[in-house]
Design a protein around this motif. Sequence first.
Motif, PDB file in Angstrom:
ATOM      1  N   GLN A   1      -6.687  53.311 -77.042  1.00  0.00           N
ATOM      2  CA  GLN A   1      -7.700  52.270 -76.822  1.00  0.00           C
ATOM      3  C   GLN A   1      -8.556  52.060 -78.065  1.00  0.00           C
ATOM      4  O   GLN A   1      -8.917  50.934 -78.390  1.00  0.00           O
ATOM      5  CB  GLN A   1      -8.574  52.634 -75.620  1.00  0.00           C
ATOM      6  N   ALA A   2      -8.867  53.143 -78.762  1.00  0.00           N
ATOM      7  CA  ALA A   2      -9.682  53.033 -79.979  1.00  0.00           C
ATOM      8  C   ALA A   2      -8.957  52.225 -81.045  1.00  0.00           C
ATOM      9  O   ALA A   2      -9.565  51.383 -81.719  1.00  0.00           O
ATOM     10  CB  ALA A   2     -10.037  54.421 -80.507  1.00  0.00           C
ATOM     11  N   LEU A   3      -7.661  52.460 -81.206  1.00  0.00           N
ATOM     12  CA  LEU A   3      -6.889  51.711 -82.199  1.00  0.00           C
ATOM     13  C   LEU A   3      -6.870  50.223 -81.874  1.00  0.00           C
ATOM     14  O   LEU A   3      -7.061  49.387 -82.759  1.00  0.00           O
ATOM     15  CB  LEU A   3      -5.454  52.243 -82.276  1.00  0.00           C
ATOM     16  N   SER A   4      -6.648  49.903 -80.616  1.00  0.00           N
ATOM     17  CA  SER A   4      -6.649  48.488 -80.217  1.00  0.00           C
ATOM     18  C   SER A   4      -8.034  47.873 -80.395  1.00  0.00           C
ATOM     19  O   SER A   4      -8.147  46.736 -80.858  1.00  0.00           O
ATOM     20  CB  SER A   4      -6.192  48.348 -78.764  1.00  0.00           C
ATOM     21  N   LEU A   5      -9.051  48.603 -80.038  1.00  0.00           N
ATOM     22  CA  LEU A   5     -10.413  48.081 -80.154  1.00  0.00           C
ATOM     23  C   LEU A   5     -10.788  47.825 -81.611  1.00  0.00           C
ATOM     24  O   LEU A   5     -11.265  46.741 -81.961  1.00  0.00           O
ATOM     25  CB  LEU A   5     -11.411  49.049 -79.514  1.00  0.00           C
ATOM     26  N   THR A   6     -10.532  48.793 -82.483  1.00  0.00           N
ATOM     27  CA  THR A   6     -10.975  48.633 -83.868  1.00  0.00           C
ATOM     28  C   THR A   6     -10.163  47.601 -84.638  1.00  0.00           C
ATOM     29  O   THR A   6     -10.720  46.875 -85.454  1.00  0.00           O
ATOM     30  CB  THR A   6     -10.948  49.976 -84.631  1.00  0.00           C
ATOM     31  N   SER A   7      -8.855  47.518 -84.387  1.00  0.00           N
ATOM     32  CA  SER A   7      -8.068  46.535 -85.136  1.00  0.00           C
ATOM     33  C   SER A   7      -8.034  45.186 -84.432  1.00  0.00           C
ATOM     34  O   SER A   7      -8.350  44.159 -85.034  1.00  0.00           O
ATOM     35  CB  SER A   7      -6.653  47.046 -85.403  1.00  0.00           C
ATOM     36  N   ASP A   8      -7.683  45.168 -83.161  1.00  0.00           N
ATOM     37  CA  ASP A   8      -7.528  43.884 -82.462  1.00  0.00           C
ATOM     38  C   ASP A   8      -8.861  43.166 -82.319  1.00  0.00           C
ATOM     39  O   ASP A   8      -9.009  42.026 -82.744  1.00  0.00           O
ATOM     40  CB  ASP A   8      -6.902  44.085 -81.087  1.00  0.00           C
ATOM     41  N   LYS A   9      -9.822  43.832 -81.724  1.00  0.00           N
ATOM     42  CA  LYS A   9     -11.123  43.190 -81.497  1.00  0.00           C
ATOM     43  C   LYS A   9     -12.013  43.238 -82.741  1.00  0.00           C
ATOM     44  O   LYS A   9     -12.710  42.285 -83.039  1.00  0.00           O
ATOM     45  CB  LYS A   9     -11.831  43.836 -80.312  1.00  0.00           C
ATOM     46  N   GLY A  10     -11.976  44.362 -83.450  1.00  0.00           N
ATOM     47  CA  GLY A  10     -12.861  44.548 -84.593  1.00  0.00           C
ATOM     48  C   GLY A  10     -12.461  43.786 -85.839  1.00  0.00           C
ATOM     49  O   GLY A  10     -13.293  43.551 -86.712  1.00  0.00           O
ATOM     50  N   VAL A  11     -11.195  43.387 -85.925  1.00  0.00           N
ATOM     51  CA  VAL A  11     -10.735  42.659 -87.110  1.00  0.00           C
ATOM     52  C   VAL A  11     -10.091  41.335 -86.707  1.00  0.00           C
ATOM     53  O   VAL A  11     -10.587  40.262 -87.037  1.00  0.00           O
ATOM     54  CB  VAL A  11      -9.738  43.486 -87.958  1.00  0.00           C
ATOM     55  N   PHE A  12      -8.969  41.416 -86.013  1.00  0.00           N
ATOM     56  CA  PHE A  12      -8.125  40.236 -85.832  1.00  0.00           C
ATOM     57  C   PHE A  12      -8.752  39.165 -84.926  1.00  0.00           C
ATOM     58  O   PHE A  12      -8.889  38.016 -85.345  1.00  0.00           O
ATOM     59  CB  PHE A  12      -6.740  40.654 -85.353  1.00  0.00           C
ATOM     60  N   THR A  13      -9.132  39.503 -83.706  1.00  0.00           N
ATOM     61  CA  THR A  13      -9.752  38.475 -82.855  1.00  0.00           C
ATOM     62  C   THR A  13     -11.166  38.141 -83.327  1.00  0.00           C
ATOM     63  O   THR A  13     -11.632  37.028 -83.123  1.00  0.00           O
ATOM     64  CB  THR A  13      -9.763  38.864 -81.362  1.00  0.00           C
TER      65      THR A  13
END
Length: 191
Positions: free
Chosen positions: A143-155
């Motif tokens: 979940q941390a990986l998805s949160l930091t890359s997906d939400k924190g960068v890409f979206t």
Amino acid sequence: MRHLIIYGHPNDESLNHHFLNTVTEILKAQNHEIRIRDLYQLNFNPVLSQQDLKDQRSGQLSEDIKEEQAHILWADHITFIYPIWWTGMPAIMKGFIDRVFSYGFAYRYDQGIQKGLLTGTMATIINTHGKSKAEYESIGMDQALSLTSDKGVFTYCGLQINQHLFFDKADKATEEMIEQWKQSIIAAYLN
């Protein structure tokens, strides 16, 4: 469709490179336009400097950043392929994000509210990592990986996530596992 692949692994014989070839083959078979930005082959400088920060504020970006931003603006779909090292992106990929996804290009604030500027562009993220999926789930790292890359960068920057694929135990991958992963990658581009 115009596909940009941003690739970050130094070994041409790696599983990540195999996935780069897989994605390229899939897109060519579908007659898409493709551009590949191999950050190691480009010898991309990942260090966000004081000059970069000054340039961002003044809107006078260096030529290497302008070139990468032009590739991003060209694309309808961006694929990021990189390993997970120390629970994050390799330094070269993180530095690419730091330098290229700059304020005023990838995001801005309107009256204190963040706004992503790369809307209308799809993103697919393909990651390998050595830990097992079960180990990452047990500590919440998935979940941390998805949160930091997906939400924190890409979206955050307005990209629409098509898929984020994680391939675990990559250092112990069997031919069967690699074939299953290849089928997952193919399916991601058939959506």
